[in-house]
Scaffold this motif. Sequence first.
Motif, PDB file in Angstrom:
ATOM      1  N   ALA A   3      11.237 -23.697   0.852  1.00 27.66           N
ATOM      2  CA  ALA A   3      10.311 -24.345   1.679  1.00 27.66           C
ATOM      3  C   ALA A   3      11.235 -24.491   3.117  1.00 27.66           C
ATOM      4  O   ALA A   3      10.717 -24.612   4.064  1.00 27.66           O
ATOM      5  N   ALA A   4      12.323 -24.890   2.879  1.00 28.96           N
ATOM      6  CA  ALA A   4      13.303 -25.283   4.178  1.00 28.96           C
ATOM      7  C   ALA A   4      13.469 -24.173   4.904  1.00 28.96           C
ATOM      8  O   ALA A   4      13.362 -24.118   6.227  1.00 28.96           O
ATOM      9  N   LEU A   5      13.671 -22.835   4.137  1.00 25.97           N
ATOM     10  CA  LEU A   5      13.856 -21.726   5.070  1.00 25.97           C
ATOM     11  C   LEU A   5      12.636 -21.043   5.659  1.00 25.97           C
ATOM     12  O   LEU A   5      12.608 -20.991   6.826  1.00 25.97           O
ATOM     13  N   ALA A   6      11.392 -21.412   4.866  1.00 33.18           N
ATOM     14  CA  ALA A   6      10.295 -21.085   5.383  1.00 33.18           C
ATOM     15  C   ALA A   6       9.816 -21.813   6.639  1.00 33.18           C
ATOM     16  O   ALA A   6       9.328 -21.283   7.705  1.00 33.18           O
ATOM     17  N   ARG A   7      10.182 -23.364   6.690  1.00 31.98           N
ATOM     18  CA  ARG A   7       9.955 -24.037   7.845  1.00 31.98           C
ATOM     19  C   ARG A   7      10.845 -23.806   9.141  1.00 31.98           C
ATOM     20  O   ARG A   7      10.241 -23.581  10.248  1.00 31.98           O
ATOM     21  N   PHE A   8      12.054 -23.374   8.600  1.00 33.21           N
ATOM     22  CA  PHE A   8      12.923 -22.922   9.960  1.00 33.21           C
ATOM     23  C   PHE A   8      12.243 -21.722  10.594  1.00 33.21           C
ATOM     24  O   PHE A   8      12.205 -21.650  11.731  1.00 33.21           O
ATOM     25  N   TRP A   9      11.742 -20.534   9.805  1.00 38.64           N
ATOM     26  CA  TRP A   9      11.375 -19.451  10.571  1.00 38.64           C
ATOM     27  C   TRP A   9       9.952 -19.573  11.085  1.00 38.64           C
ATOM     28  O   TRP A   9       9.526 -19.015  11.859  1.00 38.64           O
ATOM     29  N   ALA A  10       9.228 -20.396  10.431  1.00 40.47           N
ATOM     30  CA  ALA A  10       7.995 -20.793  10.964  1.00 40.47           C
ATOM     31  C   ALA A  10       7.893 -21.259  12.476  1.00 40.47           C
ATOM     32  O   ALA A  10       7.510 -21.147  13.368  1.00 40.47           O
ATOM     33  N   GLU A  11       8.900 -22.298  12.555  1.00 43.29           N
ATOM     34  CA  GLU A  11       9.347 -22.804  13.724  1.00 43.29           C
ATOM     35  C   GLU A  11       9.888 -21.906  14.671  1.00 43.29           C
ATOM     36  O   GLU A  11       9.652 -21.789  15.930  1.00 43.29           O
ATOM     37  N   VAL A  12      11.055 -20.913  14.203  1.00 39.18           N
ATOM     38  CA  VAL A  12      11.719 -20.081  15.085  1.00 39.18           C
ATOM     39  C   VAL A  12      10.451 -19.096  15.714  1.00 39.18           C
ATOM     40  O   VAL A  12      10.633 -18.710  16.959  1.00 39.18           O
ATOM     41  N   LEU A  13       9.416 -18.521  14.781  1.00 39.61           N
ATOM     42  CA  LEU A  13       8.479 -17.622  15.400  1.00 39.61           C
ATOM     43  C   LEU A  13       7.138 -18.197  15.935  1.00 39.61           C
ATOM     44  O   LEU A  13       6.359 -17.495  16.303  1.00 39.61           O
ATOM     45  N   ASP A  14       6.945 -19.474  15.667  1.00 42.38           N
ATOM     46  CA  ASP A  14       6.017 -20.478  16.155  1.00 42.38           C
ATOM     47  C   ASP A  14       4.688 -19.905  15.235  1.00 42.38           C
ATOM     48  O   ASP A  14       3.642 -19.472  15.955  1.00 42.38           O
TER      49      ASP A  14
END
Length: 121
Positions: free
Chosen positions: A16-27
């Motif tokens: 969950a935390a890593l997915a949120r990081f990448w979602a933010e990185v890639l918009d």
Amino acid sequence: MSLRLYQIAVDARDPAALARFWAEVLDWRILLEDPDEVVVGADESAWPGMVFLAVPEEKAGKNRLHLDLAPEDRPAEVARLLALGAVLVDVGQPADAPWTVLADPEGNEFCILGPKHSLTV
């Protein structure tokens, strides 16, 4: 027969935390979330996406596969990603490399490319 890249699978201690990081990185957005799997993507119909899968072990060693991201403004993107939790990484790149190597919060390396790699559409 034709194939399309559907999604990139990433092992994670905390999907969950890593997915949120990448979602933010890639918009991108969180498209599916359960305790063992989190999927992110631009939207439900856009390919590829990324799926983060729960694993018990920490990452070990240098990635055999990594993402190269092409920004409009490399210094600004590097600063933004560092503020999100990325860290600078030395994988042996030259000091004057036209790319910046970063790692996500779980240590997965990725590169922010310089202007010569920009894509024109």
